[in-house]
Design a protein around this motif. Structure first.
Motif, PDB file in Angstrom:
ATOM      1  N   VAL A  37       0.862  -1.174   0.000  1.00 24.59           N
ATOM      2  CA  VAL A  37       0.000   0.000   0.000  1.00 24.59           C
ATOM      3  C   VAL A  37       0.900   1.226   0.000  1.00 24.59           C
ATOM      4  CG1 VAL A  37      -1.742   1.314   1.282  1.00 24.59           C
ATOM      5  CG2 VAL A  37      -1.880  -1.194   1.182  1.00 24.59           C
ATOM      6  N   THR A  38       0.640   2.141  -0.922  1.00 28.74           N
ATOM      7  CA  THR A  38       1.389   3.384  -0.991  1.00 28.74           C
ATOM      8  C   THR A  38       0.523   4.506  -0.422  1.00 28.74           C
ATOM      9  OG1 THR A  38       2.607   2.627  -2.920  1.00 28.74           O
ATOM     10  CG2 THR A  38       2.561   5.007  -2.525  1.00 28.74           C
ATOM     11  N   VAL A  39       1.061   5.196   0.576  1.00 29.93           N
ATOM     12  CA  VAL A  39       0.393   6.340   1.199  1.00 29.93           C
ATOM     13  C   VAL A  39       0.994   7.595   0.585  1.00 29.93           C
ATOM     14  CG1 VAL A  39       0.020   7.579   3.360  1.00 29.93           C
ATOM     15  CG2 VAL A  39       0.009   5.064   3.334  1.00 29.93           C
ATOM     16  N   THR A  40       0.142   8.448   0.028  1.00 25.65           N
ATOM     17  CA  THR A  40       0.605   9.670  -0.618  1.00 25.65           C
ATOM     18  C   THR A  40      -0.004  10.879   0.087  1.00 25.65           C
ATOM     19  OG1 THR A  40       0.753   8.513  -2.735  1.00 25.65           O
ATOM     20  CG2 THR A  40       0.742  10.927  -2.812  1.00 25.65           C
ATOM     21  N   ALA A  41       0.840  11.840   0.431  1.00 27.84           N
ATOM     22  CA  ALA A  41       0.376  13.060   1.092  1.00 27.84           C
ATOM     23  C   ALA A  41      -0.304  13.968   0.078  1.00 27.84           C
ATOM     24  CB  ALA A  41       1.556  13.783   1.739  1.00 27.84           C
ATOM     25  N   GLY A  42      -1.220  14.770   0.581  1.00 22.11           N
ATOM     26  CA  GLY A  42      -1.878  15.767  -0.259  1.00 22.11           C
ATOM     27  C   GLY A  42      -1.059  17.048  -0.300  1.00 22.11           C
ATOM     28  N   ALA A  43      -1.738  18.173  -0.238  1.00 17.89           N
ATOM     29  CA  ALA A  43      -1.075  19.466  -0.371  1.00 17.89           C
ATOM     30  C   ALA A  43      -0.197  19.799   0.835  1.00 17.89           C
ATOM     31  CB  ALA A  43      -2.121  20.565  -0.560  1.00 17.89           C
ATOM     32  N   ALA A  44      -0.424  19.128   1.960  1.00 11.46           N
ATOM     33  CA  ALA A  44       0.355  19.403   3.164  1.00 11.46           C
ATOM     34  C   ALA A  44       1.129  18.154   3.568  1.00 11.46           C
ATOM     35  CB  ALA A  44      -0.564  19.829   4.313  1.00 11.46           C
ATOM     36  N   ALA A  45       2.252  18.368   4.236  1.00 19.76           N
ATOM     37  CA  ALA A  45       3.050  17.247   4.720  1.00 19.76           C
ATOM     38  C   ALA A  45       2.272  16.475   5.785  1.00 19.76           C
ATOM     39  CB  ALA A  45       4.368  17.756   5.293  1.00 19.76           C
ATOM     40  N   LEU A  46       2.578  15.196   5.886  1.00 15.60           N
ATOM     41  CA  LEU A  46       1.951  14.352   6.905  1.00 15.60           C
ATOM     42  C   LEU A  46       2.887  14.210   8.092  1.00 15.60           C
ATOM     43  CD1 LEU A  46       0.668  11.383   4.705  1.00 15.60           C
ATOM     44  CD2 LEU A  46      -0.567  13.453   5.356  1.00 15.60           C
ATOM     45  N   ASN A  47       2.297  14.204   9.274  1.00 12.22           N
ATOM     46  CA  ASN A  47       3.061  13.880  10.473  1.00 12.22           C
ATOM     47  C   ASN A  47       2.309  12.739  11.150  1.00 12.22           C
ATOM     48  OD1 ASN A  47       4.867  13.856  12.539  1.00 12.22           O
ATOM     49  ND2 ASN A  47       4.059  15.663  13.564  1.00 12.22           N
ATOM     50  N   GLY A  48       2.432  11.571  10.561  1.00  8.78           N
ATOM     51  CA  GLY A  48       1.690  10.405  11.020  1.00  8.78           C
ATOM     52  C   GLY A  48       0.528  10.109  10.098  1.00  8.78           C
ATOM     53  N   TRP A  49       0.229   8.827   9.898  1.00  6.57           N
ATOM     54  CA  TRP A  49      -0.859   8.400   9.017  1.00  6.57           C
ATOM     55  C   TRP A  49      -1.327   7.014   9.440  1.00  6.57           C
ATOM     56  CZ3 TRP A  49       0.722   3.863   6.986  1.00  6.57           C
ATOM     57  CH2 TRP A  49       2.094   3.668   6.802  1.00  6.57           C
ATOM     58  N   SER A  50      -2.512   6.689   9.043  1.00  6.43           N
ATOM     59  CA  SER A  50      -2.985   5.318   9.200  1.00  6.43           C
ATOM     60  C   SER A  50      -3.941   4.997   8.061  1.00  6.43           C
ATOM     61  CB  SER A  50      -3.638   5.086  10.565  1.00  6.43           C
ATOM     62  OG  SER A  50      -4.748   5.918  10.730  1.00  6.43           O
ATOM     63  N   VAL A  51      -3.926   3.732   7.660  1.00  3.61           N
ATOM     64  CA  VAL A  51      -4.751   3.249   6.562  1.00  3.61           C
ATOM     65  C   VAL A  51      -5.629   2.130   7.104  1.00  3.61           C
ATOM     66  CG1 VAL A  51      -4.765   2.165   4.280  1.00  3.61           C
ATOM     67  CG2 VAL A  51      -3.003   3.850   4.853  1.00  3.61           C
ATOM     68  N   ARG A  52      -6.928   2.236   6.806  1.00  2.37           N
ATOM     69  CA  ARG A  52      -7.893   1.267   7.326  1.00  2.37           C
ATOM     70  C   ARG A  52      -8.629   0.619   6.163  1.00  2.37           C
ATOM     71  NH1 ARG A  52     -10.864   4.771   9.811  1.00  2.37           N
ATOM     72  NH2 ARG A  52     -12.669   4.693   8.433  1.00  2.37           N
ATOM     73  N   TRP A  53      -8.876  -0.676   6.286  1.00  6.45           N
ATOM     74  CA  TRP A  53      -9.696  -1.366   5.299  1.00  6.45           C
ATOM     75  C   TRP A  53     -10.329  -2.593   5.938  1.00  6.45           C
ATOM     76  CZ3 TRP A  53      -4.471  -1.895   5.600  1.00  6.45           C
ATOM     77  CH2 TRP A  53      -3.932  -3.178   5.561  1.00  6.45           C
ATOM     78  N   ASN A  54     -11.320  -3.131   5.254  1.00  4.72           N
ATOM     79  CA  ASN A  54     -12.007  -4.318   5.741  1.00  4.72           C
ATOM     80  C   ASN A  54     -11.432  -5.551   5.071  1.00  4.72           C
ATOM     81  OD1 ASN A  54     -13.838  -2.995   7.457  1.00  4.72           O
ATOM     82  ND2 ASN A  54     -15.160  -2.495   5.733  1.00  4.72           N
ATOM     83  N   LEU A  55     -11.087  -6.536   5.886  1.00  9.11           N
ATOM     84  CA  LEU A  55     -10.590  -7.795   5.366  1.00  9.11           C
ATOM     85  C   LEU A  55     -11.766  -8.584   4.795  1.00  9.11           C
ATOM     86  CD1 LEU A  55      -8.257  -8.690   8.347  1.00  9.11           C
ATOM     87  CD2 LEU A  55      -7.530  -7.954   6.074  1.00  9.11           C
ATOM     88  N   ALA A  56     -11.543  -9.228   3.665  1.00  7.90           N
ATOM     89  CA  ALA A  56     -12.580 -10.070   3.067  1.00  7.90           C
ATOM     90  C   ALA A  56     -12.661 -11.377   3.861  1.00  7.90           C
ATOM     91  CB  ALA A  56     -12.248 -10.353   1.608  1.00  7.90           C
ATOM     92  N   GLY A  57     -13.719 -12.112   3.631  1.00  8.30           N
ATOM     93  CA  GLY A  57     -13.900 -13.382   4.331  1.00  8.30           C
ATOM     94  C   GLY A  57     -12.701 -14.299   4.130  1.00  8.30           C
ATOM     95  N   GLY A  58     -12.194 -14.864   5.213  1.00  3.72           N
ATOM     96  CA  GLY A  58     -11.069 -15.784   5.120  1.00  3.72           C
ATOM     97  C   GLY A  58      -9.714 -15.119   5.123  1.00  3.72           C
ATOM     98  N   GLN A  59      -9.677 -13.792   5.059  1.00  6.92           N
ATOM     99  CA  GLN A  59      -8.383 -13.104   5.066  1.00  6.92           C
ATOM    100  C   GLN A  59      -7.935 -12.809   6.488  1.00  6.92           C
ATOM    101  OE1 GLN A  59      -8.799  -9.536   2.747  1.00  6.92           O
ATOM    102  NE2 GLN A  59      -8.385 -10.574   0.814  1.00  6.92           N
ATOM    103  N   SER A  60      -6.643 -12.987   6.725  1.00  2.67           N
ATOM    104  CA  SER A  60      -6.033 -12.536   7.976  1.00  2.67           C
ATOM    105  C   SER A  60      -4.605 -12.141   7.656  1.00  2.67           C
ATOM    106  CB  SER A  60      -6.076 -13.627   9.044  1.00  2.67           C
ATOM    107  OG  SER A  60      -5.321 -14.760   8.630  1.00  2.67           O
ATOM    108  N   ILE A  61      -4.136 -11.081   8.282  1.00  2.00           N
ATOM    109  CA  ILE A  61      -2.794 -10.573   8.006  1.00  2.00           C
ATOM    110  C   ILE A  61      -1.817 -11.243   8.958  1.00  2.00           C
ATOM    111  CG2 ILE A  61      -1.334  -8.513   8.031  1.00  2.00           C
ATOM    112  CD1 ILE A  61      -3.808  -6.933   7.203  1.00  2.00           C
TER     113      ILE A  61
END
Length: 113
Positions: A37-61
């Motif tokens: 997963v690539t996290v890209t900043a917008g017009a302002a710099a980031l000072n910390g980020w998090s990415v959230r998504w729903n795992l599909a059935g049967g998926q585990s990280i």
């Protein structure tokens, strides 16, 4: 009674957001897959980020690098590691993971603290 007024949405418009996240599967095999997963900043710099998504059935990280994983039910959240939380405006950083199950292309939500 006057009709209830709804507050304007607090999510920034696309393109003007604090950060965006894009997903791609980089490898897959019977019973699992690797993705980044690539996290890209917008017009302002980031000072910390998090990415959230729903795992599909049967998926585990099973493994994450360049980020810190937390899961709640079927929701996975990866936050920045200590060394890649600061992203310059329009810059990007990438994290990866290995998961069990079949690869899907999830809808990602990127947020900043």
């Amino acid at each position: 009674d006057p009709p209830p007024t709804t507050a304007p949405p607090t999510t920034p418009p696309p393109g003007g957001g604090a950060c965006t996240a894009t997903y791609r599967t980089t490898n897959s095999w019977s019973g699992g897959f690797q993705a980044e997963v690539t996290v890209t900043a917008g017009a302002a710099a980031l000072n910390g980020w998090s990415v959230r998504w729903n795992l599909a059935g049967g998926q585990s990280i099973s493994q994450v690098w360049s980020g810190t994983l937390s899961t709640s039910g079927s929701t996975a959240t990866v936050s920045n590691a200590a060394y890649n939380g600061s992203v310059p405006a329009s810059g990007s950083t990438t994290f990866g993971f290995i998961a069990n199950g079949s690869p899907t292309t999830p809808s990602l939500t990127c947020t900043t603290p």
